[in-house]
Design a protein around this motif. Structure first.
Motif, PDB file in Angstrom:
ATOM      1  N   MET A   1       0.863  -1.181   0.000  1.00 46.90           N
ATOM      2  CA  MET A   1       0.000   0.000   0.000  1.00 46.90           C
ATOM      3  C   MET A   1       0.900   1.232   0.000  1.00 46.90           C
ATOM      4  N   PRO A   2       0.619   2.210  -0.866  1.00 43.09           N
ATOM      5  CA  PRO A   2       1.468   3.396  -0.920  1.00 43.09           C
ATOM      6  C   PRO A   2       1.331   4.242   0.334  1.00 43.09           C
ATOM      7  N   ASP A   3       2.352   5.056   0.574  1.00 43.09           N
ATOM      8  CA  ASP A   3       2.288   5.975   1.710  1.00 43.09           C
ATOM      9  C   ASP A   3       1.097   6.898   1.537  1.00 43.09           C
ATOM     10  N   THR A   4       0.316   7.069   2.596  1.00 40.59           N
ATOM     11  CA  THR A   4      -0.888   7.886   2.490  1.00 40.59           C
ATOM     12  C   THR A   4      -0.570   9.350   2.261  1.00 40.59           C
ATOM     13  N   LEU A   6       1.337  10.455   0.083  1.00 40.54           N
ATOM     14  CA  LEU A   6       1.532  10.637  -1.345  1.00 40.54           C
ATOM     15  C   LEU A   6       0.215  10.649  -2.112  1.00 40.54           C
ATOM     16  N   ILE A   7      -0.868  10.279  -1.456  1.00 43.81           N
ATOM     17  CA  ILE A   7      -2.178  10.258  -2.103  1.00 43.81           C
ATOM     18  C   ILE A   7      -2.737  11.666  -2.085  1.00 43.81           C
ATOM     19  N   THR A   8      -2.984  12.211  -3.282  1.00 45.80           N
ATOM     20  CA  THR A   8      -3.339  13.616  -3.387  1.00 45.80           C
ATOM     21  C   THR A   8      -4.778  13.879  -3.794  1.00 45.80           C
ATOM     22  N   SER A   9      -5.550  12.833  -4.031  1.00 47.51           N
ATOM     23  CA  SER A   9      -6.934  13.057  -4.430  1.00 47.51           C
ATOM     24  C   SER A   9      -7.770  11.821  -4.087  1.00 47.51           C
ATOM     25  N   PRO A  10      -9.078  11.986  -4.031  1.00 46.49           N
ATOM     26  CA  PRO A  10      -9.934  10.823  -3.771  1.00 46.49           C
ATOM     27  C   PRO A  10      -9.788   9.742  -4.844  1.00 46.49           C
ATOM     28  N   ILE A  11      -9.624  10.138  -6.085  1.00 40.97           N
ATOM     29  CA  ILE A  11      -9.468   9.166  -7.168  1.00 40.97           C
ATOM     30  C   ILE A  11      -8.187   8.357  -6.964  1.00 40.97           C
ATOM     31  N   LYS A  12      -7.107   9.025  -6.554  1.00 47.09           N
ATOM     32  CA  LYS A  12      -5.854   8.314  -6.300  1.00 47.09           C
ATOM     33  C   LYS A  12      -5.980   7.409  -5.079  1.00 47.09           C
TER      34      LYS A  12
END
Length: 78
Positions: A1-4, A6-12
């Motif tokens: 699971m990627p680092d949270t 780094l998640i920049t949007s709901p779609i991502k």
């Protein structure tokens, strides 16, 4: 699971969840057959219901300037 962080949007975030569900395999996300999942249409990291819009060169410049200004403000706050 990627680092949270780094998640920049709901779609991502949806894409990250789909990868997590499929054992971090992009191939398995593509082959997903769980069509009853509410995230299924969004699994490629794109909103399939969003219609693309062509921006004029002026609109692109304005958005780029606004983004640059926002990024600079974020740097100053950090």
């Amino acid at each position: 699971m990627p680092d949270t962080h780094l998640i920049t949007s709901p779609i991502k975030a949806i894409r990250a969840k789909c990868l997590d569900c499929s054992g971090d395999s992009a191939k398995e996300v593509k082959l997903c057959t769980v069509e009853t999942c509410a995230l299924h249409p969004f699994r490629f990291g794109k909103n399939p219901f969003h219609k693309g819009r062509k921006l004029t060169e002026q609109e692109k410049r304005e958005r780029a300037e606004r983004l640059a200004k926002w990024r600079e403000e974020q740097k100053q706050e950090a």
